[in-house]
Structures are given as structure tokens and as C-alpha cells.
Design a protein around this motif. Structure first.
Motif, PDB file in Angstrom:
ATOM      1  N   LEU A   1       0.826  -1.208   0.000  1.00 17.84           N
ATOM      2  CA  LEU A   1       0.000   0.000   0.000  1.00 17.84           C
ATOM      3  C   LEU A   1       0.861   1.260   0.000  1.00 17.84           C
ATOM      4  N   THR A   2       0.352   2.291  -0.631  1.00 15.78           N
ATOM      5  CA  THR A   2       0.983   3.600  -0.515  1.00 15.78           C
ATOM      6  C   THR A   2       0.585   4.190   0.838  1.00 15.78           C
ATOM      7  N   GLN A   3       0.890   5.447   1.069  1.00 20.07           N
ATOM      8  CA  GLN A   3       0.666   6.058   2.382  1.00 20.07           C
ATOM      9  C   GLN A   3      -0.773   5.857   2.855  1.00 20.07           C
ATOM     10  N   THR A   4      -0.924   5.437   4.118  1.00 20.00           N
ATOM     11  CA  THR A   4      -2.256   5.179   4.676  1.00 20.00           C
ATOM     12  C   THR A   4      -2.564   6.025   5.905  1.00 20.00           C
ATOM     13  N   ASN A   5      -1.600   6.798   6.405  1.00 19.29           N
ATOM     14  CA  ASN A   5      -1.825   7.670   7.564  1.00 19.29           C
ATOM     15  C   ASN A   5      -1.679   9.134   7.143  1.00 19.29           C
ATOM     16  N   PHE A   6      -2.640   9.957   7.530  1.00 20.07           N
ATOM     17  CA  PHE A   6      -2.652  11.364   7.143  1.00 20.07           C
ATOM     18  C   PHE A   6      -3.024  12.214   8.355  1.00 20.07           C
ATOM     19  N   SER A   7      -2.318  13.325   8.536  1.00 23.06           N
ATOM     20  CA  SER A   7      -2.551  14.158   9.718  1.00 23.06           C
ATOM     21  C   SER A   7      -3.869  14.916   9.635  1.00 23.06           C
ATOM     22  N   GLN A   8      -4.257  15.348   8.424  1.00 19.37           N
ATOM     23  CA  GLN A   8      -5.480  16.135   8.270  1.00 19.37           C
ATOM     24  C   GLN A   8      -6.192  15.736   6.983  1.00 19.37           C
ATOM     25  N   TYR A   9      -7.513  15.878   7.008  1.00 17.76           N
ATOM     26  CA  TYR A   9      -8.304  15.749   5.780  1.00 17.76           C
ATOM     27  C   TYR A   9      -9.148  17.009   5.658  1.00 17.76           C
ATOM     28  N   TYR A  10      -8.955  17.752   4.560  1.00 20.99           N
ATOM     29  CA  TYR A  10      -9.590  19.054   4.404  1.00 20.99           C
ATOM     30  C   TYR A  10     -10.773  18.988   3.445  1.00 20.99           C
ATOM     31  N   ASN A  11     -11.721  19.872   3.674  1.00 16.31           N
ATOM     32  CA  ASN A  11     -12.872  19.986   2.790  1.00 16.31           C
ATOM     33  C   ASN A  11     -12.402  20.330   1.373  1.00 16.31           C
ATOM     34  N   GLY A  12     -12.876  19.582   0.393  1.00 15.67           N
ATOM     35  CA  GLY A  12     -12.489  19.820  -0.991  1.00 15.67           C
ATOM     36  C   GLY A  12     -11.261  19.050  -1.432  1.00 15.67           C
ATOM     37  N   SER A  13     -10.588  18.380  -0.494  1.00 15.68           N
ATOM     38  CA  SER A  13      -9.401  17.602  -0.853  1.00 15.68           C
ATOM     39  C   SER A  13      -9.789  16.137  -1.065  1.00 15.68           C
ATOM     40  N   GLU A  14      -8.821  15.310  -1.335  1.00 11.17           N
ATOM     41  CA  GLU A  14      -9.077  13.890  -1.513  1.00 11.17           C
ATOM     42  C   GLU A  14      -7.886  13.094  -1.010  1.00 11.17           C
ATOM     43  N   ILE A  15      -8.159  11.874  -0.619  1.00 16.07           N
ATOM     44  CA  ILE A  15      -7.111  10.948  -0.198  1.00 16.07           C
ATOM     45  C   ILE A  15      -7.165   9.740  -1.124  1.00 16.07           C
ATOM     46  N   VAL A  16      -6.038   9.415  -1.720  1.00 18.78           N
ATOM     47  CA  VAL A  16      -5.960   8.285  -2.648  1.00 18.78           C
ATOM     48  C   VAL A  16      -4.921   7.304  -2.125  1.00 18.78           C
ATOM     49  N   VAL A  17      -5.310   6.044  -2.017  1.00 17.38           N
ATOM     50  CA  VAL A  17      -4.405   4.975  -1.597  1.00 17.38           C
ATOM     51  C   VAL A  17      -4.440   3.890  -2.663  1.00 17.38           C
ATOM     52  N   ALA A  18      -3.278   3.428  -3.069  1.00 14.41           N
ATOM     53  CA  ALA A  18      -3.192   2.366  -4.075  1.00 14.41           C
ATOM     54  C   ALA A  18      -2.391   1.200  -3.505  1.00 14.41           C
ATOM     55  N   GLY A  19      -2.704   0.005  -3.972  1.00 13.96           N
ATOM     56  CA  GLY A  19      -1.993  -1.178  -3.498  1.00 13.96           C
ATOM     57  C   GLY A  19      -2.386  -2.402  -4.301  1.00 13.96           C
ATOM     58  N   GLN A  20      -2.163  -3.565  -3.713  1.00 15.03           N
ATOM     59  CA  GLN A  20      -2.442  -4.825  -4.395  1.00 15.03           C
ATOM     60  C   GLN A  20      -3.283  -5.732  -3.510  1.00 15.03           C
ATOM     61  N   ILE A  21      -4.077  -6.575  -4.154  1.00 19.92           N
ATOM     62  CA  ILE A  21      -4.758  -7.677  -3.471  1.00 19.92           C
ATOM     63  C   ILE A  21      -3.986  -8.942  -3.839  1.00 19.92           C
TER      64      ILE A  21
END
Length: 277
Positions: free
Chosen positions: A126-146
Motif C-alpha cells: 500500500l501507498t501512504q495510509t496515515n494522514f494528519s489532516q483531511y480538508y474539505n475539498g481535498s481527496e485521499i488516494v491509496v493504491a496497493g495490491q490484493i
């Protein structure tokens, strides 16, 4: 005669002290440093400034460093921000400098969640999975494998803090048939793109052998997927007979053409914004 300089260490510590002495429940704190120079007074040793700032903030809120123009030591600001869960941003000295500042403030004006953790049961690489803040209008994207194509269920969880309360969002997807292995180049490139971005941040914070190791890993991914980064180059050819022009990236301390802002002492501003659910 007293010499006036830029005391970045004192400015950040003062802002940190203000936020620590006046906590407010249900708010998210953040610290923004604005400077157009290098540390020239007070504590000027960069390693000592890193240490002082990190100990003072202690992971309680992010530090955002905005550097004006090409005179600023941007690598120093970027590293200090990344070590404290923030980002460094260069503000270019142009007629739209005010718009650049306004755009940045709009990005961080409304924090919705803090201490965000993304959990994927059954996911790997997985790419980064921990984030200090999530802001209105932003997005968090995580990519990885099954890794297990025969998995019957795939569960994604988001754990975070909202208005001092811990919240958890969970969703489980059930698969009726085994997952078919995919070689979708777009998904692979997305994973590589996110990984390269995170490795570049890690390279800024690293030193010595670790820095060279991270740089090599980043370069290998860039060359494999054809990404243009500070570690790679892009060559553009022009038709024969036309005059060639070469655009070079401005160097630190090199003043570009145009009007430059007068050098000012660093300024720091601590702010709090109410969180929303």
C-alpha cells in the motif's frame, strides 16, 4: 547597533507556544510560516532548528512553510514542514502572489478530520495510509495490491478524529467469483506515481546512505514508468531550422527577471479552524 535578521527558529517556537497555551476543544490547529529569507539571526544552525521545532510541535499539529521567491532556502523549509506533518510551498514573486496565498489558504481552511488512518484488510504494498489532516475539498488516494485472488471479502476502514471524537467508517465488498489478475497499466502507474511522490518526500527528510538508497529506488521507478521528476530529465526536440531555446530551472538564491519583493523578516501565523463532520 542592533542588526535585524530573520529568526525563523524563534518565529516558529513563538507560534507553537501560542497554540499550546490556548487550546480550544473541537478545533484543529495548524501553523503557517511565511518567510522570504534564510535564518540569519538567533539560532541559524539548520539541524538545531529542525530539532527545536520538532520537539516543540511534538506531532500535535502540522506545520506549513511558505517560501517567497528564489532567495529563500526552500529545501530547508520543505524538510522542516515534512518532519512536522505539513508541506512546503514556494510562492512565486509575481503579480498573482496574493492569489497563490489565497489558494493555499482555501486548501487548508476547513479541516474535517484529523489523525486519519486508512485500513485495507487483504491489501498489500500500500501507498501512504496515515494522514494528519483531511480538508474539505481535498481527496485521499491509496493504491496497493490484493495478493489473494480467492479472497471472499475485502474490507476498507477509515479511522479518524472529528471534533475530538473518534469516528470509524467501514465498508465490506463481497466477491462472488475469484478476482481476476489485472495488469491495468493505469492502476499500476497510479501506484507508481503515489509511491514516487512519497519517496521524494522521504528523500528530502533522509541523509547519508539512507538518502542515496531512497534516491536510487525513486530513480528506478521514474525510469520504469517514464515520470519526469527532480531526479530525471525531459528532452524536447524542435524541427530542424528553428531556433532552439533552453529553459533552465531557477537555482536557489538566483533572482529571476522582474520586480523582487523587499526582504522582510519571517512571519509566522498560528490559526485554528472549527472542524465539521
Amino acid at each position: 547597533m542592533k542588526t535585524i535578521g530573520t529568526d525563523i527558529n524563534a518565529a516558529v517556537l513563538k507560534g507553537t507556544d501560542m497554540l499550546n497555551r490556548h487550546p480550544r476543544e473541537g478545533t484543529a490547529s495548524l501553523l503557517i510560516l511565511l518567510t522570504d529569507g534564510d535564518p540569519t539571526s538567533g539560532v541559524t544552525n539548520l539541524e538545531q532548528i529542525y530539532k527545536n521545532v520538532k520537539e516543540a510541535i511534538d506531532g500535535k499539529f502540522p506545520l506549513y512553510c511558505l517560501g517567497f521567491g528564489m532567495d529563500v532556502k526552500f529545501e530547508f523549509l520543505e524538510k522542516m514542514a515534512l518532519e512536522n506533518k505539513g508541506v512546503g510551498r514556494r510562492i512565486y514573486e509575481d503579480s498573482d502572489a496574493a492569489l497563490q496565498l489565497q489558494g493555499f489558504y482555501e486548501e487548508v481552511a476547513t479541516p474535517l478530520l484529523t489523525d486519519v488512518q486508512m485500513v485495507y484488510l487483504g491489501g498489500a504494498n500500500l501507498t501512504q495510509t496515515n494522514f494528519s489532516q483531511y480538508y474539505n475539498g481535498s481527496e485521499i488516494v491509496v493504491a496497493g495490491q490484493i495478493t489473494d485472488n480467492n479472497i471472499a471479502e475485502f474490507t476498507a476502514e477509515v479511522i479518524a478524529i472529528s471534533k475530538s471524537n473518534k469516528v470509524k467508517y467501514s465498508r465490506t465488498t463481497t466477491t462472488e467469483e475469484p478476482i481476476k489478475a489485472s495488469s491495468d497499466s493505469n492502476i499500476q502507474r497510479l501506484w507508481a506515481y503515489l509511491t514516487v511522490k512519497q519517496l521524494l518526500d522521504k528523500e528530502v527528510k533522509s541523509s547519508g546512505d539512507e538518502k542515496e538508497k531512497v534516491k536510487k529506488e525513486t530513480l528506478d521507478l521514474c525510469l520504469k514508468y517514464g515520470f519526469v521528476t527532480p531526479l530525471t530529465s525531459m528532452v524536447v526536440t524542435k524541427p530542424q531550422g528553428e531556433d532552439s531555446q533552453v529553459a533552465h530551472k531557477p537555482k536557489e538564491g538566483e533572482k529571476p527577471r522582474g520586480t523582487m519583493l523587499d526582504t522582510q523578516a519571517s512571519r509566522v501565523r498560528g490559526s485554528r479552524v472549527n472542524t465539521e463532520t
